[in-house]
Motif scaffolding. Structure first.
Motif, short mmCIF file in Angstrom:
data_model
loop_
_atom_site.label_atom_id
_atom_site.label_comp_id
_atom_site.label_asym_id
_atom_site.label_seq_id
_atom_site.Cartn_x
_atom_site.Cartn_y
_atom_site.Cartn_z
N LEU A 6 21.98 19.86 -10.61
CA LEU A 6 22.17 20.79 -11.71
C LEU A 6 23.46 21.55 -11.52
O LEU A 6 23.84 21.90 -10.42
CB LEU A 6 21.02 21.80 -11.73
CG LEU A 6 19.63 21.24 -12.05
CD1 LEU A 6 18.62 22.36 -11.89
CD2 LEU A 6 19.60 20.70 -13.46
N GLN A 10 23.71 25.82 -15.66
CA GLN A 10 22.41 25.33 -16.13
C GLN A 10 21.29 25.88 -15.26
O GLN A 10 20.24 26.29 -15.75
CB GLN A 10 22.39 23.80 -16.09
CG GLN A 10 21.05 23.19 -16.56
CD GLN A 10 21.03 21.69 -16.40
OE1 GLN A 10 22.06 21.08 -16.11
NE2 GLN A 10 19.87 21.10 -16.59
N SER A 14 18.29 28.44 -16.53
CA SER A 14 16.87 28.06 -16.51
C SER A 14 16.04 29.04 -15.71
O SER A 14 14.82 28.99 -15.75
CB SER A 14 16.71 26.66 -15.90
OG SER A 14 16.99 26.69 -14.52
N TYR A 75 13.86 13.12 -6.69
CA TYR A 75 13.21 14.04 -5.76
C TYR A 75 13.32 13.62 -4.30
O TYR A 75 12.70 14.25 -3.44
CB TYR A 75 11.74 14.21 -6.16
CG TYR A 75 11.58 14.76 -7.56
CD1 TYR A 75 12.05 16.04 -7.88
CD2 TYR A 75 11.01 14.01 -8.58
CE1 TYR A 75 11.93 16.55 -9.15
CE2 TYR A 75 10.88 14.51 -9.86
CZ TYR A 75 11.34 15.77 -10.14
OH TYR A 75 11.23 16.27 -11.42
N ASP A 94 13.32 26.16 -7.47
CA ASP A 94 13.54 26.04 -8.92
C ASP A 94 12.29 25.37 -9.49
O ASP A 94 12.17 24.16 -9.51
CB ASP A 94 14.79 25.19 -9.16
CG ASP A 94 15.04 24.90 -10.64
OD1 ASP A 94 14.27 25.38 -11.49
OD2 ASP A 94 16.01 24.17 -10.94
N ASN A 97 12.49 22.76 -12.52
CA ASN A 97 13.00 21.41 -12.25
C ASN A 97 12.37 20.76 -11.02
O ASN A 97 12.72 19.64 -10.66
CB ASN A 97 14.51 21.47 -12.09
CG ASN A 97 15.19 21.83 -13.39
OD1 ASN A 97 15.21 21.04 -14.34
ND2 ASN A 97 15.74 23.04 -13.47
N ARG A 98 11.43 21.49 -10.36
CA ARG A 98 10.68 20.95 -9.21
C ARG A 98 11.59 20.64 -8.03
O ARG A 98 11.45 19.61 -7.37
CB ARG A 98 9.89 19.70 -9.59
CG ARG A 98 9.13 19.74 -10.89
CD ARG A 98 8.02 20.81 -10.93
NE ARG A 98 7.10 20.51 -12.02
CZ ARG A 98 6.98 21.25 -13.12
NH1 ARG A 98 7.73 22.33 -13.28
NH2 ARG A 98 6.11 20.92 -14.05
#
Length: 225
Positions: A6, A10, A14, A75, A94, A97-98
């Motif tokens: 990211l 952004q 978020s 991930y 975060d 966004n995991r």
């Protein structure tokens, strides 16, 4: 391996608002009866990633290799440009966004995929990692036992082990001198990464939580967006 990260703008957009940490229990998912579901999508895994998530002998426990074909490549643990703006050593979660970031030097961070609290147990704010434990005992909070009376047998703790919901490592989150009862901890379920599955806690794959616990310092700032 594709490196997807990211941008700072952004990321901050978020996570624009922070609220105080909720004083509720870390209701980690307990072992439950398996339900047959549709076969999840599979991903090709490069040798370096498979090695990173290979089997481990740890503190007398044998950890199996993680089946990374079940985890979206987004991930997988990787080095990324730090989008958080926090100082080195800070741990940033975060939730949208995991991702969990461990901020490093020179504008870089280690990024891990995580599972986070499902709706109704989500939390956010600033705290710190008060201490860490290898192969911790899991003690469900009273509120969780009230919701799930079958957990009464663990009121005084479940012994460490492969079946313990906290996994191979746990990091205990405090605000000031107060234990929030939330944890960052290990997890053997590959399909939970990238999803909202637990009741408040942040869970990483076993290999990732060992890697994080080995590198994060006690007292480090924790920011949950």
């Amino acid at each position: 391996m594709i490196n997807v990260s990211l941008g700072r703008r952004q990321f901050l957009a978020s996570a624009a608002s922070l609220s105080a940490l909720a004083m509720a229990g870390c209701a980690t998912t307990t072992p439950q009866r398996l339900v047959v579901a549709a076969e999840p999508p599979r991903h090709a895994v490069p040798p370096d990633v498979q090695m990173m998530y290979g089997p481990l002998e740890d503190e007398g426990y044998a950890l199996r290799a993680a089946d990374m074909t079940l985890v979206d490549p987004l991930y997988w643990r990787q080095q990324v440009v730090d989008p958080t703006g926090e100082k080195p050593g800070t741990v940033v979660v975060d939730t949208a966004n995991r991702f969990l970031y461990h901020v490093g030097e020179a504008g870089m961070a280690t990024r891990y995929g995580v599972g986070i609290g499902r709706d109704g147990f989500a939390w956010a704010g600033r705290a710190h990692i008060a201490y860490k434990k290898k192969w911790p005992t899991w003690t469900p909070p009273s509120e969780m036992i009230d919701r799930q009376p079958e957990l009464e047998q663990y009121r005084h703790g479940m012994e460490p082990g492969i079946g313990n919901p906290l996994g191979a490592r746990a990091m205990y989150i405090h605000q000031g001198q107060v234990d929030t009862i939330y944890r960052i901890h290990g997890n053997p379920d590959e399909t939970s990464i990238g999803k909202a599955v637990s009741s408040g806690c942040v869970r990483l794959l076993q290999q990732d939580v060992i890697h994080l616990a080995d590198s994060v310092k006690t007292g480090s700032t924790l920011v949950v967006m």
